[in-house]
Design a protein around this motif. Structure first.
Motif, PDB file in Angstrom:
ATOM      1  N   SER A 177       0.861  -1.182   0.000  1.00  0.00           N
ATOM      2  CA  SER A 177       0.000   0.000   0.000  1.00  0.00           C
ATOM      3  C   SER A 177       0.894   1.228   0.000  1.00  0.00           C
ATOM      4  N   LEU A 178       0.691   2.086  -0.991  1.00  0.00           N
ATOM      5  CA  LEU A 178       1.460   3.327  -1.080  1.00  0.00           C
ATOM      6  C   LEU A 178       0.521   4.517  -1.062  1.00  0.00           C
ATOM      7  N   CYS A 179       1.010   5.646  -0.554  1.00  0.00           N
ATOM      8  CA  CYS A 179       0.265   6.899  -0.706  1.00  0.00           C
ATOM      9  C   CYS A 179       0.466   7.361  -2.146  1.00  0.00           C
ATOM     10  N   SER A 180      -0.386   8.248  -2.624  1.00  0.00           N
ATOM     11  CA  SER A 180      -0.299   8.677  -4.024  1.00  0.00           C
ATOM     12  C   SER A 180       1.030   9.374  -4.321  1.00  0.00           C
ATOM     13  N   ARG A 181       1.582  10.110  -3.348  1.00  0.00           N
ATOM     14  CA  ARG A 181       2.868  10.783  -3.573  1.00  0.00           C
ATOM     15  C   ARG A 181       3.985   9.757  -3.801  1.00  0.00           C
ATOM     16  N   CYS A 182       4.041   8.730  -2.963  1.00  0.00           N
ATOM     17  CA  CYS A 182       5.081   7.698  -3.123  1.00  0.00           C
ATOM     18  C   CYS A 182       4.857   6.883  -4.394  1.00  0.00           C
TER      19      CYS A 182
END
Length: 195
Positions: free
Chosen positions: A30-35
């Motif tokens: 799971s990644l944040c949109s920035r990463c």
């Protein structure tokens, strides 16, 4: 409820900000949109890519109801996806209207945002449902909306989002009964296209 934590930067994410990424071994992160965008920019060799962040926008629909739209950008290699969506009151889940626009990742993201806001305004300008005697009915002979999974149903039943409102599949079928005997045409359109 479990927290969504970015596997890269370890920030706590809202459910609408989670991007599930598969690795070569079949595992998911799971990644944040920035990463996510940072990793995609590296893979696409877009060294100058900057992750755009936009403030929410409030827009009125044809009935004068104001909707607050939040934005998310996702880099898909040679395309930048901009999404506008509503969040439930006091919740972080997406509900109601949702729109998408694809553009060149090298273009000005604020120009793309302007195009997306115009798309949202065009969609908000038309109402496809009207209330009559306490029930929702189809306003004319055309209905536009979005198909979603109905999590309240056991099995795999859809629901539809029309005029930013969730309508159960059974209720939608009842609305269509006013057209019994008519013919119909269904056109399935990608979210990034004009409906």
């Amino acid at each position: 409820m479990s927290k969504n934590i970015c596997a890269r930067c370890e920030t706590v994410m809202s459910p609408h900000a989670v991007v599930k990424v598969a690795s070569g071994d079949g595992a998911f992160r799971s990644l944040c949109s920035r990463c996510f965008n940072t990793e995609m920019a590296h893979l696409a060799k877009l060294n100058a890519f900057e992750h755009p962040k936009f403030a929410p926008v409030r827009l009125a629909d044809a009935g004068g109801v104001v909707h607050e739209f939040h934005f998310r950008s996702l880099l898909f290699g040679d395309q930048l996806s901009l999404e506008a969506f509503e969040l439930a009151s006091g919740d972080e889940d997406c509900v109601g209207y949702r729109f998408q626009l694809l553009g060149d990742p090298r273009s000005d993201p604020f120009e793309l945002l302007g195009h997306l806001v115009q798309k949202v305004k065009r969609a908000l300008a038309t109402r496809y449902l009207v209330e009559h005697a306490g029930n929702l009915e189809v306003a004319g002979t055309t209905v536009r909306g979005r198909i979603e999974w109905d999590s309240s149903e056991i099995g795999h039943m859809p629901c539809v989002i029309i005029d930013g409102k969730r309508v159960d599949w059974t209720d939608f079928g009842a609305m269509l009964m006013q057209f019994e005997g008519w013919q119909f045409r269904i056109a399935l359109v990608d979210p990034s296209d004009e409906a």
